[in-house]
Design a protein around this motif. Structure first.
Motif, PDB file in Angstrom:
ATOM      1  N   LYS A 131      -9.511   7.106  18.138  1.00  0.00           N
ATOM      2  CA  LYS A 131      -8.704   7.347  16.941  1.00  0.00           C
ATOM      3  C   LYS A 131      -9.516   7.173  15.666  1.00  0.00           C
ATOM      4  N   GLY A 171     -12.719   0.667   8.027  1.00  0.00           N
ATOM      5  CA  GLY A 171     -13.935   1.465   8.221  1.00  0.00           C
ATOM      6  C   GLY A 171     -14.057   2.542   7.155  1.00  0.00           C
ATOM      7  N   ASP A 189       0.851  -1.203   0.000  1.00  0.00           N
ATOM      8  CA  ASP A 189       0.000   0.000   0.000  1.00  0.00           C
ATOM      9  C   ASP A 189       0.885   1.250   0.000  1.00  0.00           C
ATOM     10  N   GLY A 195      -5.581  -4.413   9.789  1.00  0.00           N
ATOM     11  CA  GLY A 195      -4.956  -3.830  10.982  1.00  0.00           C
ATOM     12  C   GLY A 195      -5.381  -4.477  12.286  1.00  0.00           C
ATOM     13  N   LEU A 196      -6.164  -5.548  12.225  1.00  0.00           N
ATOM     14  CA  LEU A 196      -6.559  -6.230  13.470  1.00  0.00           C
ATOM     15  C   LEU A 196      -5.295  -6.705  14.182  1.00  0.00           C
ATOM     16  N   THR A 228      -8.458   7.214  11.394  1.00  0.00           N
ATOM     17  CA  THR A 228      -7.390   7.513  10.434  1.00  0.00           C
ATOM     18  C   THR A 228      -7.829   8.737   9.617  1.00  0.00           C
ATOM     19  N   ILE A 256       1.361   4.149  -2.867  1.00  0.00           N
ATOM     20  CA  ILE A 256       1.008   5.543  -2.569  1.00  0.00           C
ATOM     21  C   ILE A 256       2.180   6.465  -2.924  1.00  0.00           C
ATOM     22  N   MET A 310      -7.921   4.565  -1.345  1.00  0.00           N
ATOM     23  CA  MET A 310      -9.098   4.029  -0.658  1.00  0.00           C
ATOM     24  C   MET A 310     -10.331   4.105  -1.577  1.00  0.00           C
ATOM     25  N   ALA A 340     -10.103   1.347  -4.096  1.00  0.00           N
ATOM     26  CA  ALA A 340     -10.386   0.023  -3.527  1.00  0.00           C
ATOM     27  C   ALA A 340     -11.882  -0.139  -3.247  1.00  0.00           C
ATOM     28  N   ARG A 397      -5.464  -7.687  17.787  1.00  0.00           N
ATOM     29  CA  ARG A 397      -5.821  -8.492  18.962  1.00  0.00           C
ATOM     30  C   ARG A 397      -7.279  -8.910  18.801  1.00  0.00           C
ATOM     31  N   ASP A 446     -12.307  -6.857   2.671  1.00  0.00           N
ATOM     32  CA  ASP A 446     -10.905  -7.297   2.798  1.00  0.00           C
ATOM     33  C   ASP A 446     -10.781  -8.623   3.555  1.00  0.00           C
ATOM     34  N   ILE A 455      -6.735  -3.879  -6.934  1.00  0.00           N
ATOM     35  CA  ILE A 455      -6.773  -2.428  -6.657  1.00  0.00           C
ATOM     36  C   ILE A 455      -5.498  -1.745  -7.154  1.00  0.00           C
ATOM     37  N   PHE A 463      -8.628  -7.432  -1.033  1.00  0.00           N
ATOM     38  CA  PHE A 463      -7.848  -6.564  -1.899  1.00  0.00           C
ATOM     39  C   PHE A 463      -6.535  -7.201  -2.353  1.00  0.00           C
TER      40      PHE A 463
HETATM   41  N1  LIG Z   1      -3.480   1.554   3.623  1.00  0.00           N
HETATM   42  C1  LIG Z   1      -4.136   1.852   2.509  1.00  0.00           C
HETATM   43  O1  LIG Z   1      -3.816   2.752   1.866  1.00  0.00           O
HETATM   44  C2  LIG Z   1      -5.325   1.073   2.126  1.00  0.00           C
HETATM   45  C3  LIG Z   1      -5.990   0.302   3.071  1.00  0.00           C
HETATM   46  N2  LIG Z   1      -7.167  -0.262   2.799  1.00  0.00           N
HETATM   47  C4  LIG Z   1      -8.007  -0.760   3.857  1.00  0.00           C
HETATM   48  O2  LIG Z   1      -7.405  -0.508   5.092  1.00  0.00           O
HETATM   49  C5  LIG Z   1      -7.441  -1.659   5.912  1.00  0.00           C
HETATM   50  C6  LIG Z   1      -6.359  -1.586   6.912  1.00  0.00           C
HETATM   51  O3  LIG Z   1      -6.597  -0.416   7.620  1.00  0.00           O
HETATM   52  P1  LIG Z   1      -5.888  -0.103   9.001  1.00  0.00           P
HETATM   53  O4  LIG Z   1      -4.454  -0.407   8.863  1.00  0.00           O
HETATM   54  O5  LIG Z   1      -6.263   1.264   9.347  1.00  0.00           O
HETATM   55  O6  LIG Z   1      -6.523  -1.148   9.971  1.00  0.00           O
HETATM   56  P2  LIG Z   1      -8.023  -1.594  10.310  1.00  0.00           P
HETATM   57  O7  LIG Z   1      -8.162  -3.008   9.935  1.00  0.00           O
HETATM   58  O8  LIG Z   1      -9.016  -0.647   9.760  1.00  0.00           O
HETATM   59  O9  LIG Z   1      -8.047  -1.520  11.901  1.00  0.00           O
HETATM   60  C7  LIG Z   1      -7.187  -0.680  12.586  1.00  0.00           C
HETATM   61  C8  LIG Z   1      -7.853  -0.092  13.799  1.00  0.00           C
HETATM   62  O10 LIG Z   1      -8.384  -1.117  14.587  1.00  0.00           O
HETATM   63  C9  LIG Z   1      -7.856  -1.028  15.915  1.00  0.00           C
HETATM   64  N3  LIG Z   1      -7.843  -2.390  16.407  1.00  0.00           N
HETATM   65  C10 LIG Z   1      -7.157  -3.460  15.954  1.00  0.00           C
HETATM   66  N4  LIG Z   1      -7.533  -4.569  16.597  1.00  0.00           N
HETATM   67  C11 LIG Z   1      -8.510  -4.179  17.468  1.00  0.00           C
HETATM   68  C12 LIG Z   1      -9.323  -4.866  18.390  1.00  0.00           C
HETATM   69  N5  LIG Z   1      -9.225  -6.174  18.569  1.00  0.00           N
HETATM   70  N6  LIG Z   1     -10.204  -4.181  19.111  1.00  0.00           N
HETATM   71  C13 LIG Z   1     -10.331  -2.834  18.955  1.00  0.00           C
HETATM   72  N7  LIG Z   1      -9.593  -2.144  18.077  1.00  0.00           N
HETATM   73  C14 LIG Z   1      -8.701  -2.804  17.351  1.00  0.00           C
HETATM   74  C15 LIG Z   1      -6.561  -0.312  15.794  1.00  0.00           C
HETATM   75  O11 LIG Z   1      -6.365   0.398  16.961  1.00  0.00           O
HETATM   76  P3  LIG Z   1      -5.136   0.212  17.968  1.00  0.00           P
HETATM   77  O12 LIG Z   1      -4.541  -1.137  17.786  1.00  0.00           O
HETATM   78  O13 LIG Z   1      -4.181   1.283  17.591  1.00  0.00           O
HETATM   79  O14 LIG Z   1      -5.761   0.371  19.278  1.00  0.00           O
HETATM   80  C16 LIG Z   1      -6.868   0.629  14.625  1.00  0.00           C
HETATM   81  O15 LIG Z   1      -7.522   1.785  15.121  1.00  0.00           O
HETATM   82  C17 LIG Z   1      -7.373  -2.795   4.941  1.00  0.00           C
HETATM   83  O16 LIG Z   1      -7.864  -3.994   5.479  1.00  0.00           O
HETATM   84  C18 LIG Z   1      -8.238  -2.257   3.822  1.00  0.00           C
HETATM   85  O17 LIG Z   1      -9.603  -2.500   4.119  1.00  0.00           O
HETATM   86  C19 LIG Z   1      -7.767  -0.088   1.480  1.00  0.00           C
HETATM   87  O18 LIG Z   1      -8.562   1.075   1.554  1.00  0.00           O
HETATM   88  C20 LIG Z   1      -6.737   0.034   0.406  1.00  0.00           C
HETATM   89  C21 LIG Z   1      -5.795   1.137   0.714  1.00  0.00           C
END
Ligand SMILES: NC(=O)C1=CN([C@@H]2O[C@H](COP(=O)(O)OP(=O)(O)OC[C@H]3O[C@@H](n4cnc5c(N)ncnc54)[C@H](OP(=O)(O)O)[C@@H]3O)[C@@H](O)[C@H]2O)[C@@H](O)CC1
Ligand SMILES: Nc1ncnc2c1ncn2[C@@H]1O[C@H](COP(=O)(O)OP(=O)(O)O)[C@@H](O)[C@H]1O
Ligand SMILES: [K+]
Length: 500
Positions: free
Chosen positions: A86, A59, A13, A131-132, A88, A17, A28, A31, A134, A158, A208, A184
């Motif tokens: 938070k 989200g 990614d 980004g999951l 993004t 970019i 985004m 995608a 835990r 995804d 994508i 993706f």
């Molecule tokens: N990058 C790009 O350009 C593109 C990316 N794309 C899209 O982005 C996605 C990846 O996005 P992402 O990296 O923001 O992570 P994402 O899955 O939304 O979650 C992160 C958030 O979750 C949180 N969190 C985690 N675990 C948790 C839990 N158990 N319980 C609660 N919170 C939890 C974590 O918080 P923290 O760990 O910091 O507390 C953070 O805030 C990818 O799958 C695709 O769909 C596409 O658009 C293509 C272009």
């Protein structure tokens, strides 16, 4: 096609970019537009869409999808689960854009905020993606359970929320059970593992346009063997001066009283995939059966109702051993002797695998690069029990390295495991869940080896071809009516489509 880790996907990614270049929010949009196109064409008559978003970029995708669906005339409601405080940047930008089109947006702060769901709803799961980090707990876990209980159709963006793409799920009640996943660029390792069958049903890869030359350079052990790889592996016949000797001699050793069908199915498959010559080495009781069923196949015989001497006279290019062979004391003793003297490349299946499992010291006698084709139960006898699929993959890795062999682990996504890499197959369906289809697979792999395909190629390609026959059959036949004998009749269709 490569299967990449979450870290590698994030790197791809970022590279895209920076170097395309494209802004994160436009990537985004690209995608999510792919998701929107898929959803709107597959669910054009859906009345009510409910989009559930986390506040990361997964989200953010959900927000874009909600906006595009609304603009297209769908009735859309969006629900946001705040993940800490938070958001993004791309999420925030798209929240504003969604707000600007006067969409209905609800923040889920507590259990009471969960909306009523009906089985007629279409649910878009954009809570967690790559980004999951835990297992979901508290409100996010409750939301996931609530969605699963609704019995509505769920499309995951995804990856189903709560599913880790490269490690095992401990809390199975905190993962979305998706009917369809739109993923993706590359498939995720989790999609191929039987432990995850309740979370992952159908899935589609959306291109994508992440930078391909960057992806091509990323190292990975895991691959997805698709039509593209199959076409690249296929060796077209273009030698005008070829004769039957050019295409190798397959020897099929197997059979016992009441189980002559197994080596017969293998021999036919080896022949039909193009082995120049095929000889079956079987117990005497199978002689007439084999000669009648397959006039093209030569037959040599052993004891009356079982194999005991293992003394074929031909000089084969490759030997398949095991189908229908039994594991009697006499057979086992002969099999041991055979392994001690044999130097020819082997494909080992069925009862020969069981003999090896009963006498693990025999594994060291297998020629290097022998191919073993266990189904999950046979695999367990060879490598021992596993607690989860990731542990199973680790045990497979150790096993193939220790004995310098290839394992073809049969299943819905058959895995070809070599020392260097693991390949999951892309073809096949449950029409293959029928007696003898494994015997046909080993025959196909044997016939490919005879023709000069490498052990890795013969395994991956053979599994691909075998699966594809079932897919072609079920385009206009009921899956229940597929039988192992029919597989050979569809090999030609598969090869012709590889030539296109
Ligand atoms: N990058 C790009 O350009 C593109 C990316 N794309 C899209 O982005 C996605 C990846 O996005 P992402 O990296 O923001 O992570 P994402 O899955 O939304 O979650 C992160 C958030 O979750 C949180 N969190 C985690 N675990 C948790 C839990 N158990 N319980 C609660 N919170 C939890 C974590 O918080 P923290 O760990 O910091 O507390 C953070 O805030 C990818 O799958 C695709 O769909 C596409 O658009 C293509 C272009
Ligand atoms: N649901 C399924 N989807 C895809 N392939 C399947 C499915 N069920 C079975 N197969 C394939 O069918 C074959 C069955 O082999 P095996 O269990 O050895 O059967 P047999 O011992 O009757 O020959 C394997 O290649 C397996 O991958
Ligand atoms: K998701």
């Amino acid at each position: 096609m490569k299967i990449l880790s979450p870290k590698q996907i994030a790197e791809a990614d970022h590279y895209t970019i920076k170097n395309e270049p494209i802004s994160p929010v436009n990537l985004m949009e690209r995608a999510a537009t792919k998701c929107f196109e898929w959803i709107s064409s597959n669910f054009e008559n859906t009345k009510s869409v409910k989009v559930f978003c986390g506040t990361g970029n997964n989200g953010g995708d959900g927000l874009v999808i909600a906006r595009l669906l609304k603009n297209k005339g769908f009735s859309v409601k969006t629900f946001i689960l705040p993940l800490g405080n938070k958001q993004t940047e791309e999420f925030s930008i798209n929240l504003k854009r969604l707000d600007d089109v006067c969409a209905k947006i609800v923040f889920i702060e507590k259990q009471e905020d969960l909306p009523k769901l009906s089985p007629r709803d279409l649910i878009i799961d954009a809570i967690f993606g790559n980004g999951l980090n835990r297992a979901p707990e508290g409100l996010s876990k409750n939301l996931i359970q609530y969605i699963n209980e609704a019995k509505a159709t769920v499309i995951a963006i995804d990856i189903p929320s709560g599913l880790f793409s490269g490690k095992s799920v401990t809390a199975k009640d905190s993962v979305i059970k998706a009917h369809h996943t739109l993923t993706f660029q590359v498939p995720k390792l989790a999609f191929f593992l039987p432990d995850n069958k309740n979370f992952i049903k159908d899935w589609t890869i959306l291109d994508i346009k992440l930078n391909t030359s960057f992806i091509n350079k990323l190292p990975t052990k895991y691959h997805y063997f698709t039509a593209q790889e199959a076409k690249a592996t296929y060796k077209a016949r273009n030698d005008k001066w070829a004769h039957k000797g050019t295409y190798g001699h397959s020897l099929i050793i197997g059979g016992s009283y009441g189980k002559i069908g197994a080596p017969t199915l293998s021999a036919k498959a080896a022949l039909k995939i193009g082995s120049g010559l095929v000889t079956a080495y079987i117990p005497k009781c199978g002689y007439t059966i084999m000669q009648t069923a397959l006039p093209e196949v030569m037959a040599e015989t052993d004891h009356e109702i079982e194999l005991a001497d293992f003394t074929p006279t031909i000089n084969a290019t490759v030997i398949e051993i095991g189908p229908g062979m039994g594991t009697s004391d006499l057979t086992l003793a002969g099999f041991k002797k055979f392994l001690q003297n044999n130097k020819t490349p082997l494909v080992v299946d069925a009862d020969a695998l069981n003999c090896l499992a009963l006498n693990k010291e025999l594994l060291t006698l297998l020629p290097k690069n022998s191919i073993l084709t266990p189904h999950p139960k046979e695999l367990e006898r060879l490598i021992g029990k596993w607690d989860n699929d990731y542990e199973k993959l680790e045990k497979i890795k150790i096993f193939v390295e220790k004995y310098s062999i290839i394992l073809v682990v049969k299943g819905a996504y058959t895995l070809t495991a070599t020392k260097e890499a693991f390949y999951f197959n892309s073809t096949g369906n449950n029409a293959l869940a029928t007696a003898g289809s494994g015997d046909v697979l080993t025959g196909i792999i044997t016939g490919l080896l005879a023709q000069g395909y490498s052990p890795r190629e013969a395994s991956c390609f053979g599994v691909y071809i075998h699966g594809r026959t079932a897919e072609i059959y079920t385009t206009n036949h009921a899956p229940e009516t597929f039988t192992a004998s029919l597989i050979a009749d569809y090999l030609s269709d598969v090869i012709l489509e590889l030539q296109e």
